[in-house]
Write an enzyme that holds these catalytic residues in place. Structure first.
Site, PDB file in Angstrom:
ATOM      1  N   TYR A 135       0.823  -1.211   0.000  1.00  0.00           N
ATOM      2  CA  TYR A 135       0.000   0.000   0.000  1.00  0.00           C
ATOM      3  C   TYR A 135       0.858   1.262   0.000  1.00  0.00           C
ATOM      4  O   TYR A 135       2.086   1.199   0.039  1.00  0.00           O
ATOM      5  CB  TYR A 135      -0.944  -0.016   1.188  1.00  0.00           C
ATOM      6  CG  TYR A 135      -0.294   0.005   2.555  1.00  0.00           C
ATOM      7  CD1 TYR A 135       0.527  -1.040   2.973  1.00  0.00           C
ATOM      8  CD2 TYR A 135      -0.503   1.063   3.430  1.00  0.00           C
ATOM      9  CE1 TYR A 135       1.108  -1.026   4.233  1.00  0.00           C
ATOM     10  CE2 TYR A 135       0.080   1.077   4.691  1.00  0.00           C
ATOM     11  CZ  TYR A 135       0.881   0.021   5.080  1.00  0.00           C
ATOM     12  OH  TYR A 135       1.463   0.034   6.308  1.00  0.00           O
ATOM     13  N   ASP A 176       1.854   4.339   2.132  1.00  0.00           N
ATOM     14  CA  ASP A 176       1.822   4.851   3.500  1.00  0.00           C
ATOM     15  C   ASP A 176       2.404   6.259   3.474  1.00  0.00           C
ATOM     16  O   ASP A 176       3.596   6.427   3.246  1.00  0.00           O
ATOM     17  CB  ASP A 176       2.635   3.946   4.420  1.00  0.00           C
ATOM     18  CG  ASP A 176       2.417   4.306   5.884  1.00  0.00           C
ATOM     19  OD1 ASP A 176       1.454   5.039   6.176  1.00  0.00           O
ATOM     20  OD2 ASP A 176       3.209   3.865   6.727  1.00  0.00           O
ATOM     21  N   SER A 217       4.145  -4.841   3.786  1.00  0.00           N
ATOM     22  CA  SER A 217       4.166  -5.550   5.066  1.00  0.00           C
ATOM     23  C   SER A 217       4.175  -7.033   4.763  1.00  0.00           C
ATOM     24  O   SER A 217       3.289  -7.512   4.052  1.00  0.00           O
ATOM     25  CB  SER A 217       2.918  -5.245   5.887  1.00  0.00           C
ATOM     26  OG  SER A 217       2.858  -3.889   6.213  1.00  0.00           O
ATOM     27  N   HIS A 265       9.832  -1.278   9.939  1.00  0.00           N
ATOM     28  CA  HIS A 265       9.331  -1.647  11.257  1.00  0.00           C
ATOM     29  C   HIS A 265       9.218  -3.162  11.378  1.00  0.00           C
ATOM     30  O   HIS A 265       8.865  -3.830  10.417  1.00  0.00           O
ATOM     31  CB  HIS A 265       7.957  -1.013  11.498  1.00  0.00           C
ATOM     32  CG  HIS A 265       7.969   0.491  11.439  1.00  0.00           C
ATOM     33  ND1 HIS A 265       6.831   1.253  11.519  1.00  0.00           N
ATOM     34  CD2 HIS A 265       8.988   1.383  11.323  1.00  0.00           C
ATOM     35  CE1 HIS A 265       7.145   2.541  11.442  1.00  0.00           C
ATOM     36  NE2 HIS A 265       8.443   2.643  11.317  1.00  0.00           N
ATOM     37  N   ASN A 267       7.574  -6.410  13.830  1.00  0.00           N
ATOM     38  CA  ASN A 267       6.489  -6.713  14.762  1.00  0.00           C
ATOM     39  C   ASN A 267       6.707  -8.086  15.374  1.00  0.00           C
ATOM     40  O   ASN A 267       7.068  -9.021  14.662  1.00  0.00           O
ATOM     41  CB  ASN A 267       5.150  -6.704  14.030  1.00  0.00           C
ATOM     42  CG  ASN A 267       4.837  -5.328  13.488  1.00  0.00           C
ATOM     43  OD1 ASN A 267       4.548  -4.409  14.236  1.00  0.00           O
ATOM     44  ND2 ASN A 267       4.947  -5.165  12.174  1.00  0.00           N
ATOM     45  N   ARG A 300       1.348  -6.782  20.397  1.00  0.00           N
ATOM     46  CA  ARG A 300       2.246  -6.794  19.236  1.00  0.00           C
ATOM     47  C   ARG A 300       3.281  -5.716  19.515  1.00  0.00           C
ATOM     48  O   ARG A 300       2.949  -4.536  19.546  1.00  0.00           O
ATOM     49  CB  ARG A 300       1.457  -6.468  17.961  1.00  0.00           C
ATOM     50  CG  ARG A 300       2.335  -6.233  16.739  1.00  0.00           C
ATOM     51  CD  ARG A 300       1.496  -5.882  15.523  1.00  0.00           C
ATOM     52  NE  ARG A 300       0.781  -4.622  15.675  1.00  0.00           N
ATOM     53  CZ  ARG A 300       0.998  -3.519  14.928  1.00  0.00           C
ATOM     54  NH1 ARG A 300       1.897  -3.538  13.978  1.00  0.00           N
ATOM     55  NH2 ARG A 300       0.296  -2.427  15.138  1.00  0.00           N
TER      56      ARG A 300
END
Lengths: 512, 66
Positions: free
Chosen positions: A85, A87, A94, A149, A151, A236
């Site tokens: 997507y 951002d 992701s 990032h 997670n 998370r």
């Protein structure tokens, strides 16, 4: 017993347009749409349950700026369970939820292939001499940063303060093997020759120890409390402190060591004396310490180098592995994953204490530094020559012929054919398998999807929502027979007992 | 998916080395290769680099991340 470490990576790519004027938002949308259109994967993301302003510490700061969620940008859920997507002003991939570091590397590589394919498709549509180019890095060298990032799934019962104190020690020091390297600094007050080269792309951007923001006053530990799964059971941990890596082994070590350290914290096995006195200043000191010799002050007043601290964490991890095993970072498919991470971690730290010899083909900052130093020496250039900065940027250039990291003989963990296969096929080991299979089988009926649910329009009656609150379920093992027995999405909904029916063969709790 | 790739993924611990001397020799040989490849890359790098490095670096501006 530590929570199994479901993990994933979100990578924002730098984007420029050449030969024409375009906002980065438009350029990013062109990329995502070119890919989504080509593969008919333009399923909308469902933002209903997104709460990026919720703070893990249980309160909301009045002057904090929660990240905005942009709902009008190009958005796609892919058949491999990933999300692709726009951002803000970057294309972002992701990865799907993964169970092991190896799988994260596989899907991060798949993300690179998705970006490359997008550039090729978009550029084929543009007029001659017009081009959109992307970079897998984190800084423009002018004070602007974009994130990579990570997670990780952790137990909700673990007090957040404890988690953040100990994980900070790893975040400040792990850059010595997972930093991507950078020419210069982000501070205009620093003379250009004072920091010719540093270990991390991101270290200069961190101003707080802990907090909710991701775009201003960035914190080393991000408190976004948006679990995308059962909030009573899990958290998370959203990690914003890392660099995007070109080296597959660097990504492997980054995710692998962090997963193990989080498990140790959950099980009370992290060495409690390893608390950094001033993390914000120290993360920059470590980044500038390419000789790995600078002492760091710990909270108990003692001094240790980044390398010494990493050795102490590793030794505690080895002791932890002997006592508890490492099943929480391994899986049925990758049973030796934990042991492999520990072995590579030890080899890498040993190499780093020996000038890096043996790790120039796995550590990005070392590989990039060797290239820049050799070029500078051969051409007798001053440290602030723009060609050195250009080399730095092109180490991360996503165009095949222009990317310099691919010319540095970095060791491979994933074959090219596996990376390409992973663009379309989900991992077996998490709920991403269920999401991916639904999109493979019935994408025309999927109205929207997000991490923890999928919504079908079966053409008759209301929209049907399948909750997916357990990231460790929805796996191939749990759902392969279910998918085999269902021919339509309505079969799936009835089989799962989401409506009263004699066709119910499963309980939703068996699957999620 | 991962079922399919499991066999082809070479994990770090699974590259057997007979003994520590072999490892040292292998590492040295590998280091030599890396150096030779770097020299080769430097010979042709100016054809890969952006033609006007200064313009390229100055115009690389990224606002609005995360």
């Amino acid at each position: 017993m530590a929570t199994p470490k479901v993990c994933g990576i979100e990578t924002e790519y730098g984007v420029i347009s050449r030969g024409f004027e375009s906002s980065p938002i438009v350029a990013s949308s062109v990329l995502v749409n070119a890919y989504a259109g080509a593969f008919k994967q333009n399923i909308q993301w469902d933002f209903e349950d997104e709460t990026p302003d919720r703070d893990a510490r249980g309160f909301c700061l009045e002057d904090a700026f929660p990240p905005e969620v942009e709902t009008h940008m190009a958005n796609s859920v892919l058949t491999n369970g990933a999300r692709y997507y726009v951002d803000h002003a970057h294309p972002e991939v992701s990865t799907p939820e993964c169970r092991t570091a190896t799988e994260v590397v596989l899907y991060d590589r798949a993300g690179e292939e998705i970006i490359r394919e997008s550039m090729q498709r978009a550029n084929a549509l543009l007029p001659d001499h017009h081009e959109i180019i992307t970079y897998k890095n984190n800084s423009d060298g002018k004070g602007n940063s974009y994130g990579c990032h990570e997670n990780y799934l952790v137990a909700r019962e673990l007090p957040f303060g404890q988690l953040s104190t100990y994980i900070t020690t790893h975040f400040v020091t792990r850059q010595i093997f997972c930093g991507s390297g950078k020419v210069g600094s982000e501070f205009f007050t620093e003379k250009s020759d004072a920091v010719p080269y540093q270990i991390s792309q991101r270290a200069d951007f961190f101003e707080e120890e802990i907090g909710l923001e991701t775009t201003i006053r960035r914190p080393i530990v991000n408190t976004r409390d948006e679990p995308h799964c059962d909030p009573d059971k899990y958290r998370r941990l959203h990690v914003i402190v890392g660099d995007a890596n070109m080296s597959e082994y660097a990504t492997y070590l980054k995710v692998g060591t962090t997963s193990i350290v989080l498990a140790m914290i959950e099980d009370g096995a992290f060495p409690t004396q390893l608390i950094i006195d001033d993390p914000v200043n120290t993360i920059r000191i470590v980044s500038r310490d390419t000789r790995l010799k600078n002492p760091i002050r710990l909270a108990d007043g003692s001094l240790k180098t980044s390398l010494e601290i990493q050795f102490l964490i590793l030794e505690a991890a080895e002791t932890y592995a002997s006592a508890h095993g490492l099943s929480c970072v391994s899986s049925d498919e990758f049973p030796r994953e934990g042991a492999n991470i520990l072995q590579l971690w030890r080899e890498t730290l040993a190499n780093l204490s020996n000038g890096g010899q043996g790790s120039f083909d796995t550590i990005d900052w070392l590989a990039k530094m060797s290239l820049i130093t050799a070029y500078q020496e051969r051409n007798d250039l001053p440290p602030n020559d723009p060609k050195l900065k250009a080399l730095d940027l092109q180490y991360h250039d996503m165009r095949q012929g222009k990317n310099l990291s691919s010319r540095m003989n970095l060791r491979k963990l994933i074959s090219q054919s596996d990376a390409e296969l992973a663009r379309t096929e989900p991992p077996d080991s998490t709920r991403a398998f269920f999401r991916g299979m639904c999109l493979h089988r019935w994408s025309e009926f999927v109205v929207s999807a997000n991490w923890d649910c999928i919504i079908f329009d079966v053409g008759d009656g209301p929209l049907r929502r399948i909750p997916m609150m357990e990231p460790l379920k929805g796996t191939r093992m749990l759902t392969e027979n279910l998918f085999r027995s269902c021919h339509t999405p309505m079969d799936l909904i009835l089989a799962l007992g989401l409506e009263d029916s004699e066709l119910t063969t499963y309980k939703i709790s068996d699957v999620f | 998916m991962t079922e399919k790739i499991r066999k082809s993924v070479s994990t770090p611990a699974e590259s057997p080395v007979e003994n520590i001397e072999d490892l040292a020799v292998a590492k040295n040989a590998h280091a030599e290769n890396i150096k030779a490849d770097l020299d080769h890359l430097l010979d042709e790098i100016d054809s890969i680099l952006e033609t006007n490095a200064e313009d390229f670096v100055n115009s690389y501006v990224q606002k609005g991340g995360e």
